[in-house]
Design an enzyme around this catalytic site. Structure first.
Site, PDB file in Angstrom:
ATOM      1  N   GLY A  13       0.821  -1.210   0.000  1.00  0.00           N
ATOM      2  CA  GLY A  13       0.000   0.000   0.000  1.00  0.00           C
ATOM      3  C   GLY A  13       0.856   1.262   0.000  1.00  0.00           C
ATOM      4  N   THR A  34      -2.090  -1.461  12.330  1.00  0.00           N
ATOM      5  CA  THR A  34      -1.813  -2.680  13.098  1.00  0.00           C
ATOM      6  C   THR A  34      -0.291  -2.795  13.213  1.00  0.00           C
ATOM      7  N   ILE A  56     -11.325  -0.533   8.469  1.00  0.00           N
ATOM      8  CA  ILE A  56     -12.241  -0.589   7.310  1.00  0.00           C
ATOM      9  C   ILE A  56     -13.571  -1.244   7.677  1.00  0.00           C
ATOM     10  N   THR A 118      -4.800 -12.184  -3.953  1.00  0.00           N
ATOM     11  CA  THR A 118      -3.576 -12.988  -3.948  1.00  0.00           C
ATOM     12  C   THR A 118      -3.703 -14.273  -4.775  1.00  0.00           C
ATOM     13  N   ASP A 119      -2.564 -14.743  -5.275  1.00  0.00           N
ATOM     14  CA  ASP A 119      -2.541 -16.033  -5.980  1.00  0.00           C
ATOM     15  C   ASP A 119      -2.850 -17.196  -5.033  1.00  0.00           C
ATOM     16  N   GLU A 120      -2.750 -16.937  -3.713  1.00  0.00           N
ATOM     17  CA  GLU A 120      -2.967 -18.031  -2.752  1.00  0.00           C
ATOM     18  C   GLU A 120      -4.404 -18.546  -2.780  1.00  0.00           C
ATOM     19  N   TYR A 142      -5.642 -17.592   6.094  1.00  0.00           N
ATOM     20  CA  TYR A 142      -5.411 -16.345   5.348  1.00  0.00           C
ATOM     21  C   TYR A 142      -6.019 -16.428   3.953  1.00  0.00           C
ATOM     22  N   LYS A 146      -9.117 -14.359   2.168  1.00  0.00           N
ATOM     23  CA  LYS A 146      -8.979 -13.547   0.956  1.00  0.00           C
ATOM     24  C   LYS A 146      -9.963 -14.041  -0.120  1.00  0.00           C
ATOM     25  N   ASN A 171       3.757 -13.499  -5.032  1.00  0.00           N
ATOM     26  CA  ASN A 171       4.566 -12.977  -3.912  1.00  0.00           C
ATOM     27  C   ASN A 171       5.302 -11.694  -4.274  1.00  0.00           C
ATOM     28  N   LYS A 181       8.060 -11.643   6.715  1.00  0.00           N
ATOM     29  CA  LYS A 181       7.990 -12.334   5.431  1.00  0.00           C
ATOM     30  C   LYS A 181       9.376 -12.861   5.024  1.00  0.00           C
ATOM     31  N   ASN A 241      12.279 -21.783  -2.570  1.00  0.00           N
ATOM     32  CA  ASN A 241      12.725 -20.928  -1.458  1.00  0.00           C
ATOM     33  C   ASN A 241      14.225 -21.034  -1.219  1.00  0.00           C
ATOM     34  N   GLY A 267      -0.180 -27.283   6.305  1.00  0.00           N
ATOM     35  CA  GLY A 267      -0.967 -26.969   5.098  1.00  0.00           C
ATOM     36  C   GLY A 267      -0.193 -26.223   4.023  1.00  0.00           C
TER      37      GLY A 267
HETATM   38  P1  NAD Z   1       0.845  -5.595   5.093  1.00  0.00           P
HETATM   39  O1  NAD Z   1       0.518  -6.549   6.179  1.00  0.00           O
HETATM   40  O2  NAD Z   1       2.218  -5.071   4.949  1.00  0.00           O
HETATM   41  O3  NAD Z   1      -0.120  -4.317   5.191  1.00  0.00           O
HETATM   42  C1  NAD Z   1      -1.483  -4.413   5.517  1.00  0.00           C
HETATM   43  C2  NAD Z   1      -1.958  -3.013   5.899  1.00  0.00           C
HETATM   44  O4  NAD Z   1      -3.364  -3.089   6.202  1.00  0.00           O
HETATM   45  C3  NAD Z   1      -1.270  -2.469   7.166  1.00  0.00           C
HETATM   46  O5  NAD Z   1      -0.929  -1.108   6.964  1.00  0.00           O
HETATM   47  C4  NAD Z   1      -2.336  -2.607   8.239  1.00  0.00           C
HETATM   48  O6  NAD Z   1      -2.209  -1.652   9.278  1.00  0.00           O
HETATM   49  C5  NAD Z   1      -3.603  -2.411   7.426  1.00  0.00           C
HETATM   50  N1  NAD Z   1      -4.788  -3.022   8.052  1.00  0.00           N
HETATM   51  C6  NAD Z   1      -4.911  -4.270   8.566  1.00  0.00           C
HETATM   52  N2  NAD Z   1      -6.154  -4.456   9.032  1.00  0.00           N
HETATM   53  C7  NAD Z   1      -6.837  -3.299   8.794  1.00  0.00           C
HETATM   54  C8  NAD Z   1      -8.171  -2.890   9.043  1.00  0.00           C
HETATM   55  N3  NAD Z   1      -9.053  -3.695   9.635  1.00  0.00           N
HETATM   56  N4  NAD Z   1      -8.539  -1.648   8.661  1.00  0.00           N
HETATM   57  C9  NAD Z   1      -7.642  -0.796   8.081  1.00  0.00           C
HETATM   58  N5  NAD Z   1      -6.372  -1.138   7.847  1.00  0.00           N
HETATM   59  C10 NAD Z   1      -5.967  -2.383   8.184  1.00  0.00           C
HETATM   60  O7  NAD Z   1       0.346  -6.309   3.764  1.00  0.00           O
HETATM   61  P2  NAD Z   1       0.947  -6.274   2.273  1.00  0.00           P
HETATM   62  O8  NAD Z   1       1.930  -7.342   2.139  1.00  0.00           O
HETATM   63  O9  NAD Z   1       1.272  -4.889   1.914  1.00  0.00           O
HETATM   64  O10 NAD Z   1      -0.347  -6.720   1.470  1.00  0.00           O
HETATM   65  C11 NAD Z   1      -1.318  -5.754   1.066  1.00  0.00           C
HETATM   66  C12 NAD Z   1      -2.464  -6.474   0.366  1.00  0.00           C
HETATM   67  O11 NAD Z   1      -1.965  -7.199  -0.758  1.00  0.00           O
HETATM   68  C13 NAD Z   1      -3.194  -7.495   1.234  1.00  0.00           C
HETATM   69  O12 NAD Z   1      -4.554  -7.419   0.924  1.00  0.00           O
HETATM   70  C14 NAD Z   1      -2.620  -8.836   0.801  1.00  0.00           C
HETATM   71  O13 NAD Z   1      -3.558  -9.852   0.974  1.00  0.00           O
HETATM   72  C15 NAD Z   1      -2.353  -8.565  -0.672  1.00  0.00           C
HETATM   73  N6  NAD Z   1      -1.264  -9.333  -1.280  1.00  0.00           N
HETATM   74  C16 NAD Z   1      -0.001  -9.310  -0.717  1.00  0.00           C
HETATM   75  C17 NAD Z   1       1.028  -9.985  -1.362  1.00  0.00           C
HETATM   76  C18 NAD Z   1       2.439  -9.998  -0.809  1.00  0.00           C
HETATM   77  O14 NAD Z   1       3.276 -10.718  -1.323  1.00  0.00           O
HETATM   78  N7  NAD Z   1       2.759  -9.217   0.204  1.00  0.00           N
HETATM   79  C19 NAD Z   1       0.778 -10.681  -2.558  1.00  0.00           C
HETATM   80  C20 NAD Z   1      -0.521 -10.700  -3.068  1.00  0.00           C
HETATM   81  C21 NAD Z   1      -1.519 -10.001  -2.432  1.00  0.00           C
HETATM   82  O1  DAU Z   2       1.575 -15.487  -2.791  1.00  0.00           O
HETATM   83  C1  DAU Z   2       1.159 -14.241  -2.331  1.00  0.00           C
HETATM   84  C2  DAU Z   2       1.265 -14.209  -0.831  1.00  0.00           C
HETATM   85  O2  DAU Z   2       2.660 -14.107  -0.534  1.00  0.00           O
HETATM   86  C3  DAU Z   2       0.508 -13.059  -0.179  1.00  0.00           C
HETATM   87  O3  DAU Z   2      -0.862 -13.214  -0.424  1.00  0.00           O
HETATM   88  C4  DAU Z   2       0.769 -13.023   1.331  1.00  0.00           C
HETATM   89  O4  DAU Z   2       0.162 -11.878   1.904  1.00  0.00           O
HETATM   90  C5  DAU Z   2       2.260 -12.956   1.566  1.00  0.00           C
HETATM   91  O5  DAU Z   2       2.509 -13.050   2.952  1.00  0.00           O
HETATM   92  C6  DAU Z   2       2.978 -14.084   0.835  1.00  0.00           C
HETATM   93  O6  DAU Z   2       2.645 -15.360   1.419  1.00  0.00           O
HETATM   94  P1  DAU Z   2       3.726 -16.523   1.583  1.00  0.00           P
HETATM   95  O7  DAU Z   2       3.275 -17.436   2.641  1.00  0.00           O
HETATM   96  O8  DAU Z   2       4.070 -17.120   0.260  1.00  0.00           O
HETATM   97  O9  DAU Z   2       4.985 -15.625   2.045  1.00  0.00           O
HETATM   98  P2  DAU Z   2       6.086 -15.857   3.172  1.00  0.00           P
HETATM   99  O10 DAU Z   2       7.091 -14.772   2.974  1.00  0.00           O
HETATM  100  O11 DAU Z   2       5.498 -16.033   4.519  1.00  0.00           O
HETATM  101  O12 DAU Z   2       6.728 -17.236   2.738  1.00  0.00           O
HETATM  102  C7  DAU Z   2       7.320 -17.424   1.467  1.00  0.00           C
HETATM  103  C8  DAU Z   2       7.790 -18.861   1.398  1.00  0.00           C
HETATM  104  O13 DAU Z   2       8.874 -19.032   2.324  1.00  0.00           O
HETATM  105  C9  DAU Z   2       6.744 -19.885   1.791  1.00  0.00           C
HETATM  106  O14 DAU Z   2       6.917 -21.063   1.033  1.00  0.00           O
HETATM  107  C10 DAU Z   2       7.065 -20.175   3.244  1.00  0.00           C
HETATM  108  C11 DAU Z   2       8.561 -20.037   3.299  1.00  0.00           C
HETATM  109  N1  DAU Z   2       9.109 -19.573   4.579  1.00  0.00           N
HETATM  110  C12 DAU Z   2       8.593 -18.447   5.146  1.00  0.00           C
HETATM  111  C13 DAU Z   2       9.073 -17.970   6.357  1.00  0.00           C
HETATM  112  C14 DAU Z   2       8.456 -16.741   7.000  1.00  0.00           C
HETATM  113  C15 DAU Z   2      10.187 -20.246   5.174  1.00  0.00           C
HETATM  114  O15 DAU Z   2      10.690 -21.252   4.633  1.00  0.00           O
HETATM  115  N2  DAU Z   2      10.655 -19.778   6.374  1.00  0.00           N
HETATM  116  C16 DAU Z   2      10.137 -18.693   6.991  1.00  0.00           C
HETATM  117  O16 DAU Z   2      10.596 -18.331   8.113  1.00  0.00           O
END
Ligand code: NAD
Ligand code: DAU
Length: 336
Positions: A13, A34, A56, A118-120, A142, A146, A171, A181, A241, A267
């Site tokens: 964001g 948060t 929200i 998300t692709d998840e 999660y 979504k 991701n 992350k 990874n 899972g």
């Molecule tokens: P993040 O956790 O860094 O940020 C989430 C933000 O939402 C934070 O600023 C938090 O304070 C705010 N928030 C949480 N609950 C809230 C609420 N109830 N009301 C208002 N604000 C609230 O997340 P991110 O990694 O930036 O992801 C942003 C969006 O993109 C999410 O919807 C996530 O599902 C999606 N997404 C993330 C990834 C990724 O790889 N990070 C990939 C695909 C989709």
């Molecule tokens: O695919 C999109 C998603 O990517 C988003 O929707 C989520 O918000 C975002 O958190 C992310 O999810 P992942 O679970 O894929 O991301 P994470 O960084 O937690 O993990 C990436 C990969 O690494 C996953 O296979 C789990 C692994 N992992 C993660 C952590 C935190 C490890 O092996 N060790 C770790 O400590």
């Protein structure tokens, strides 16, 4: 144009807010701040950004925030899979119910609403790539939350004619991602000389997308996407990874003795892969390859200890101890 960016103080964001402000727009951010949301992420953007601190899921607040805006982009969510396994309720509350409340406010104001997803939601992709027509098969609390949010957005478009659409990303990585992350966690642990925790065999595959590329995709969907449709935005590189972790160790000047295999995530999906033809047809493509993006990301964390230092010494420290059963190196013991 004034855009309401919900969740604009988080990782993706805040990168998106920066992009909009850079393009000359005014941005209103609605964010609960948060553990994942930070005022610091919006620093230096001046009067172009108005921050409303709040949830929200609060109806009156959401309706007030939408008033006077031309579009809503909803990033607000609980976003970390491991935390959703620990406490799913907050995910259902924000990612499902909160999405409904904000979406309804946008519908009633008659403005465009883009849901960041998300692709998840497609679950494990054993072969090939998920298209927008692939069935939803989420694995974690999660991704199930979504998927629930996405279904509500689709229903609002079809039933009420809401101008609502969805973009699903793979991701993301890049500046200002919370160190819970994988990539920032491993960068900061490598710099501090802490072990890098690898879940299971480390051969799970993720489809990495540099955050600036995703922000560009969001604007394409927002400006040219069709209400009621889903748009996939996948990264250019699919990597196990373990390969990502080896790349980080090399850039941080550490060897593989820091790799520590830990218990797998329950899972845990083995592979994600997205086909993004719909967005490509609209003119989008990812431009930053993984090697380049990772180098830029490592440099950003090296240069921004003032950003991550307070995180590594606060709530995250407690979370880390609870989740990994070990403590982090003392704050400030970085970078090597
Ligand atoms: P993040 O956790 O860094 O940020 C989430 C933000 O939402 C934070 O600023 C938090 O304070 C705010 N928030 C949480 N609950 C809230 C609420 N109830 N009301 C208002 N604000 C609230 O997340 P991110 O990694 O930036 O992801 C942003 C969006 O993109 C999410 O919807 C996530 O599902 C999606 N997404 C993330 C990834 C990724 O790889 N990070 C990939 C695909 C989709
Ligand atoms: O695919 C999109 C998603 O990517 C988003 O929707 C989520 O918000 C975002 O958190 C992310 O999810 P992942 O679970 O894929 O991301 P994470 O960084 O937690 O993990 C990436 C990969 O690494 C996953 O296979 C789990 C692994 N992992 C993660 C952590 C935190 C490890 O092996 N060790 C770790 O400590």
């Amino acid at each position: 144009m004034t855009v309401l960016v919900a969740g604009g103080a988080g990782f993706i964001g805040s990168n998106y807010v920066r992009r909009r402000v850079g393009g000359g727009d005014a941005v209103r951010v609605l964010d609960k701040l948060t553990y994942a949301g930070r005022r610091e992420n919006l620093e230096g953007l001046g009067d172009a950004v108005e921050l409303i601190e709040g949830d929200i899921a609060e109806r009156d607040l959401a309706r007030g925030a939408v008033e006077g805006c031309d579009a809503v982009v909803n990033f607000a969510a609980e976003s970390h899979v491991d935390r959703s396994i620990e406490s799913p309720g907050e995910f259902i509350q924000t990612d499902v119910y909160g999405t409904y409340v904000l979406l309804e406010a946008a519908r009633d104001a008659g403005i465009r609403y883009l849901q960041i997803s998300t692709d998840e939601v497609y679950g494990d992709v054993e072969q090939g790539s998920a298209t927008e027509a692939s069935p939803l098969d989420p694995s974690s609390p999660y991704s199930a939350s979504k998927a629930g949010g996405d279904l509500i957005v689709g229903a609002f478009a079809r039933t009420y004619g809401a101008e609502a659409l969805i973009i699903r990303a793979s991701n993301n990585y890049g500046p200002a991602q919370h160190p819970e992350k994988l990539i920032p966690l491993c960068i900061l642990n490598a710099l501090a000389g802490d072990p890098l925790p690898v879940y299971g065999d480390g051969m799970q595959v993720r489809n990495w997308l540099f955050v600036e590329d995703f922000c560009a995709a969001i604007d394409v969907a927002l400006e040219r996407g069709q209400p009621g449709l889903v748009y996939n935005a996948g990264g250019p590189d699919e990597l196990p990874n373990m390969e990502v972790i080896r790349g980080i160790l090399e850039l941080c000047g550490r060897d593989e003795s820091l790799i520590e295999r830990v218990e797998d995530r329950p899972g845990h999906d083995r592979r994600y892969s997205l086909a993004s033809e719909r967005l490509i047809e609209l003119g989008w493509s990812a431009e930053v390859g993984f090697a380049d993006g990772l180098e830029r990301t490592v440099s950003w964390y090296r240069d921004n200890e003032s950003w991550w230092g307070p995180i590594r010494s606060g709530e995250y420290r407690e979370y880390y101890e609870r989740h990994y059963g070990r403590s982090l190196g003392a704050p400030g013991e970085a970078p090597g």
